[in-house]
Structure formats: structure tokens, C-alpha cells
Design an enzyme around this catalytic site. Structure first.
Site, PDB file in Angstrom:
ATOM      1  N   ASP A   8      -6.934  11.838   4.963  1.00  0.00           N
ATOM      2  CA  ASP A   8      -7.829  11.484   6.266  1.00  0.00           C
ATOM      3  C   ASP A   8      -7.705   9.951   6.415  1.00  0.00           C
ATOM      4  O   ASP A   8      -7.058   9.062   5.485  1.00  0.00           O
ATOM      5  CB  ASP A   8      -9.015  12.070   6.518  1.00  0.00           C
ATOM      6  N   CYS A  65      -8.937  11.218   0.310  1.00  0.00           N
ATOM      7  CA  CYS A  65      -9.876  10.940   1.361  1.00  0.00           C
ATOM      8  C   CYS A  65     -10.730   9.811   0.784  1.00  0.00           C
ATOM      9  O   CYS A  65     -10.208   9.225  -0.189  1.00  0.00           O
ATOM     10  CB  CYS A  65     -10.756  12.155   1.622  1.00  0.00           C
ATOM     11  N   THR A  67     -13.486   9.651  -0.995  1.00  0.00           N
ATOM     12  CA  THR A  67     -13.976  10.101  -2.068  1.00  0.00           C
ATOM     13  C   THR A  67     -13.271  10.838  -2.913  1.00  0.00           C
ATOM     14  O   THR A  67     -13.378  11.159  -4.371  1.00  0.00           O
ATOM     15  CB  THR A  67     -15.564  10.675  -2.007  1.00  0.00           C
ATOM     16  N   HIS A 134      -5.784  30.346 -21.356  1.00  0.00           N
ATOM     17  CA  HIS A 134      -5.502  29.661 -19.929  1.00  0.00           C
ATOM     18  C   HIS A 134      -5.175  30.821 -18.959  1.00  0.00           C
ATOM     19  O   HIS A 134      -5.827  30.658 -17.773  1.00  0.00           O
ATOM     20  CB  HIS A 134      -4.817  28.440 -19.843  1.00  0.00           C
TER      21      HIS A 134
HETATM   22  C1  RB5 Z   1     -14.807   9.564   5.660  1.00  0.00           C
HETATM   23  O1  RB5 Z   1     -15.615   8.642   6.072  1.00  0.00           O
HETATM   24  C2  RB5 Z   1     -15.041  10.369   4.354  1.00  0.00           C
HETATM   25  O2  RB5 Z   1     -16.373  11.105   4.193  1.00  0.00           O
HETATM   26  C3  RB5 Z   1     -14.149  11.316   3.682  1.00  0.00           C
HETATM   27  O3  RB5 Z   1     -13.013  10.490   3.549  1.00  0.00           O
HETATM   28  C4  RB5 Z   1     -14.420  11.815   2.334  1.00  0.00           C
HETATM   29  O4  RB5 Z   1     -14.742  10.938   1.435  1.00  0.00           O
HETATM   30  C5  RB5 Z   1     -15.139  13.064   2.424  1.00  0.00           C
HETATM   31  O5  RB5 Z   1     -15.333  13.594   1.373  1.00  0.00           O
END
Ligand code: RB5
Length: 151
Positions: A8, A65, A67, A134
Site C-alpha cells: 500500500d 505496508c 506495519t 513440520h
Molecule cells: C496505512 O496507514 C496503514 O494502516 C497500513 O499501511 C498498515 O500499516 C496496516 O496494517
């Protein structure tokens, strides 16, 4: 080796860096987007990538993303996806050896670029151990997926 990659807006810059570092090493990326740092919704790109990974027998992908958490939650909704949010190289190695992870999730706002590159390298180079215990545990995960899709 062909890899799918997606992000994203929060993971866009790290995604670009990963492609810049690994393309000269012989990895070929198919980027499912997003194409800028303009705000967008991470589940859209997690979905695009997971569908492509699942369409190949040994497909693999990287999702970034802010996080790494939203991407991993969304990706793990797909039956057959074993997405691993890694913030260190030990986890990256273990999730390939033990979990046969097929999607690596990273958080650009959590993990610095140099460490993220090391995590990607180890995740890409570590094979699944194929150990009996596993395989059995992965079969148990498949059984959970099957029970869930019956609901
Ligand atoms: C975007 O602001 C953020 O929420 C997204 O990149 C991600 O960290 C979501 O888990």
C-alpha cells in the site's frame, strides 16, 4: 526466480527498494501495485498478490505496508497462503524452514531498510526443511482451512 510483490502507500518506498536491490541478483518481480505513496487500501493489494501466488505451484510473494500487520492479516484469509510478518532474520529463516511460508510481510514504518533487505534475502534463500513434524503441522493448518470453508 519470479516473485510477486505488492504494497500500500505505507510500504511503497520499501517495496521500491526491495526491487532495486534484488532485481540485479536475478530475481524477477511482478508488481501488483500500488504505484505511489497516495493513500490506498492494503487488502486490495494483498488480494491481488495472493491470487497470483496461489495460481502457481510454488508461488511466492512479498507484501509491504506500514506495519506489515494489515497485509499479513488480509493475506492469511486466503486458503493456502502462509503469510509471515517478520521483523528479524531469525523469524525469516524459521518461517521458511518450519512453516514453508509463501508470503513475506514487512512493515516499512517498523523495520529499517537495511534490516528489511537482510530479512528478504534470508527468506528467499532458506528452503523448507520438509521435516515430518513440520509437514504434519502444515496438514493440520490445511485441515483448519477445510473446516472453516465448510462453515
Ligand atoms: C496505512 O496507514 C496503514 O494502516 C497500513 O499501511 C498498515 O500499516 C496496516 O496494517
Amino acid at each position: 526466480m519470479k516473485l510477486y510483490i505488492g504494497s500500500d502507500h505505507g510500504g511503497y518506498n520499501l517495496k521500491q527498494k526491495i526491487k532495486e536491490v534484488f532485481t540485479p541478483m536475478g530475481y524477477e518481480f511482478e508488481d501488483v501495485g500500488t504505484d505511489s505513496t497516495e493513500s490506498c487500501d492494503y487488502p486490495v493489494f494483498a488480494s491481488k498478490l495472493c491470487e497470483k501466488v496461489l495460481a502457481e505451484p510454488d508461488g511466492k510473494g512479498i507484501l509491504v505496508c506500514g506495519t506489515g500487520i494489515g497485509m499479513s492479516i488480509a493475506a492469511n484469509k486466503f486458503k493456502g497462503i502462509r503469510a509471515s510478518h517478520c521483523t528479524d532474520t531469525f523469524a525469516a529463516r524459521m518461517t521458511r524452514e518450519h512453516n514453508n511460508s509463501n508470503v513475506l510481510c514487512l512493515g516499512e514504518r517498523i523495520t529499517g531498510q537495511d534490516l528489511a533487505i537482510d530479512i528478504v534475502e534470508i527468506w528467499l534463500k532458506t528452503p523448507f526443511s520438509n521435516g515430518e513434524r513440520h509437514l504434519r503441522r502444515l496438514d493440520e493448518i490445511k485441515a483448519i482451512e477445510d473446516r472453516q470453508s465448510d462453515k
